[in-house]
Design a protein around this motif. Structure first.
Motif, PDB file in Angstrom:
ATOM      1  N   LEU A 327      43.613  42.727  14.047  1.00  0.00           N
ATOM      2  CA  LEU A 327      43.273  43.819  14.955  1.00  0.00           C
ATOM      3  C   LEU A 327      42.355  43.340  16.070  1.00  0.00           C
ATOM      4  N   MET A 328      42.417  44.022  17.210  1.00  0.00           N
ATOM      5  CA  MET A 328      41.571  43.618  18.330  1.00  0.00           C
ATOM      6  C   MET A 328      40.094  43.888  18.050  1.00  0.00           C
ATOM      7  N   GLY A 335      39.864  33.479  18.992  1.00  0.00           N
ATOM      8  CA  GLY A 335      40.811  32.416  18.749  1.00  0.00           C
ATOM      9  C   GLY A 335      42.188  32.888  18.354  1.00  0.00           C
ATOM     10  N   ALA A 336      42.328  34.169  18.023  1.00  0.00           N
ATOM     11  CA  ALA A 336      43.653  34.696  17.694  1.00  0.00           C
ATOM     12  C   ALA A 336      44.490  34.785  18.961  1.00  0.00           C
ATOM     13  N   ALA A 337      45.755  34.438  18.865  1.00  0.00           N
ATOM     14  CA  ALA A 337      46.645  34.515  20.030  1.00  0.00           C
ATOM     15  C   ALA A 337      47.017  35.952  20.344  1.00  0.00           C
ATOM     16  N   GLU A 338      47.228  36.757  19.297  1.00  0.00           N
ATOM     17  CA  GLU A 338      47.628  38.153  19.473  1.00  0.00           C
ATOM     18  C   GLU A 338      46.952  39.021  18.420  1.00  0.00           C
ATOM     19  N   THR A 339      46.698  40.267  18.788  1.00  0.00           N
ATOM     20  CA  THR A 339      46.230  41.267  17.847  1.00  0.00           C
ATOM     21  C   THR A 339      47.010  42.549  18.104  1.00  0.00           C
ATOM     22  N   ALA A 372      42.371  36.327  24.914  1.00  0.00           N
ATOM     23  CA  ALA A 372      41.795  35.176  25.605  1.00  0.00           C
ATOM     24  C   ALA A 372      40.393  34.990  25.036  1.00  0.00           C
ATOM     25  N   GLY A 373      40.252  34.031  24.140  1.00  0.00           N
ATOM     26  CA  GLY A 373      38.983  33.887  23.451  1.00  0.00           C
ATOM     27  C   GLY A 373      38.773  35.054  22.505  1.00  0.00           C
ATOM     28  N   ALA A 375      38.419  38.268  23.730  1.00  0.00           N
ATOM     29  CA  ALA A 375      38.701  39.505  24.457  1.00  0.00           C
ATOM     30  C   ALA A 375      40.194  39.731  24.667  1.00  0.00           C
ATOM     31  N   PRO A 376      40.644  40.971  24.580  1.00  0.00           N
ATOM     32  CA  PRO A 376      42.040  41.270  24.897  1.00  0.00           C
ATOM     33  C   PRO A 376      42.278  41.177  26.393  1.00  0.00           C
ATOM     34  N   THR A 377      43.459  40.765  26.784  1.00  0.00           N
ATOM     35  CA  THR A 377      43.825  40.681  28.193  1.00  0.00           C
ATOM     36  C   THR A 377      44.642  41.913  28.584  1.00  0.00           C
ATOM     37  N   THR A 378      45.083  41.940  29.833  1.00  0.00           N
ATOM     38  CA  THR A 378      45.963  43.037  30.282  1.00  0.00           C
ATOM     39  C   THR A 378      47.392  42.842  29.798  1.00  0.00           C
ATOM     40  N   GLN A 379      47.698  41.715  29.207  1.00  0.00           N
ATOM     41  CA  GLN A 379      49.048  41.470  28.691  1.00  0.00           C
ATOM     42  C   GLN A 379      49.209  42.201  27.355  1.00  0.00           C
TER      43      GLN A 379
END
Length: 395
Positions: A327-328, A335-339, A372-373, A375-379
């Protein structure tokens, strides 16, 4: 008319009988098939209308009077996906609701997310709004300039009279009986309205309260008989729906404790309820939540989508893990690529105009966030995965 209104007010204040829920609470198990693969509903990289056109709230859907389906996972400039069915929707770049970004917290029009649309006829659509006042952007009101320290939240109403093509602000619904303070040091108010469900002539929704003054932390349940009247919503006080959510700017509270909700048990609903759906075969409701907790005492915590079941929206079963996923909000998300976040259950075959029930075969909708690190991005993409909802034995 005065007599009808008085009778309705007295009925709303009556305690709910313990017999409503029975001696035990039946449960629903929500399971993702082992071979299920997420399906992308909205692909930010190829379908976003602008950089911040992102799914930033739980997915909601309704059918308009022309038969078209509108799917919403709103940001502060909300756009919908539309099509002939929930299985076939496409992005529309037209903004259906926009935030006013007003500097005065008393106007309740800074940043708003359409969170809970509901329509009776497909033409007039009412929607609860997750309404944030960003004090950190007004340094005169929030000298520390920190988002979380000066985040003040409420629930407001928006209305569309054209099937959901355009919404306008329509009034204050619920919050805490305190005016904005820039020195509080933490967020305050009512957050994240669930979708609206109808039961026995009432319209119900939940919101999550942070502890502030007389308001305790947890999931608040509220209801109304009149979706068009923002001031008609009443919150649960522990015995009945008597809590009137006064607007502290229009009516300062002499007794704040009389205008705060009593949260439902945290051991049963430990996180923000992001989705409510009725399982038609059993009549049970299931609440979906994103969070991190241990499945059994002493076990390591697990992140993912949790569900709890109820016959009356008041007494809930212990939460069960439906799907494990990062989860975000995880403390170890760095370090997680996706949440993922914002779980919502929708059934394309639901006969409800607002997709508020299911026959047991449905989809779990989620926002997938590229990180990204820390923090969640706009993607951010909107995805869905098939699920089954099946009853289990009473405890």
């Amino acid at each position: 008319m005065r007599g009808i209104l008085l009778a309705a007010a007295l009925l709303a204040a009556l305690p709910v009988s313990a017999a409503t829920a029975g001696p035990g609470v039946a449960e629903l198990r929500v399971a993702v098939p082992a071979d299920a693969r997420p399906e992308t509903v909205f692909d930010w990289s190829g379908q976003a209308c602008e950089g911040w056109d992102v799914p930033d709230a739980p997915a909601r859907a309704w059918r308009s009077d022309d038969g078209s389906v509108h799917l919403l996972a709103a940001h502060t400039s909300a756009r919908a996906l539309t099509g002939p069915s929930l299985d076939h929707v496409a992005p529309d770049c037209k903004v259906v609701f926009d935030s006013g970004r007003k500097d005065d917290p008393a106007r309740y029009d800074d940043r708003g997310w359409l969170a809970a649309p509901y329509t009776l006829d497909g033409r007039t659509v009412y929607a609860l709004v997750h309404n944030e006042f960003h004090g950190h952007k007004r340094r005169a009101l929030c000298p520390v300039g920190d988002y979380a320290a000066c985040w003040w939240n409420s629930v407001t109403l928006a209305v569309s009279e054209d099937g959901g093509r355009r919404f306008r602000a329509a009034g204050y619904v619920a919050g805490i009986p305190y005016r904005f303070r820039g020195d509080l040091g933490h967020r305050a108010g009512l957050f994240g309205p669930s979708n609206i469900v109808q039961k026995d002539g009432w319209y119900y929704a939940t919101a999550f309260a942070e502890a502030t003054g007389a308001q305790k932390r947890g999931v608040c349940l509220m209801r109304t008989r009149d979706l068009a009247a923002p001031g008609s919503w009443r919150g649960w006080d522990g015995r009945g729906f008597t809590v009137r959510f006064l607007d502290p700017y229009a009516e300062p509270a002499e007794d704040p404790a009389g205008h705060v909700c009593a949260p439902l048990p945290a051991g049963r609903l430990p996180f923000t309820v992001t989705s409510l759906v009725r399982h038609a075969p059993s009549g049970l409701y299931v609440a979906a939540m994103a969070g991190r907790r241990a499945e059994t005492p002493g076990a390591p915590p697990v992140s993912g989508v949790w569900v709890s079941s109820s016959a009356d929206l008041l007494s809930w079963s212990p939460p069960r893990l439906a799907w494990a996923a990062p989860l975000m909000t995880d403390p170890d998300r760095c370090g997680a690529a996706e949440t993922v976040y914002y779980p919502s259950i929708l059934d394309p075959d639901s006969p409800s105009r607002n997709f508020e029930d299911t026959d047991g075969a449905a989809f779990l909708y989620l926002t997938r966030l590229r990180m990204a690190g820390c923090a969640p991005t706009t993607q951010r993409d909107l995805i869905r995965v098939p699920i089954r909802l099946d009853p289990v034995a009473d405890r």
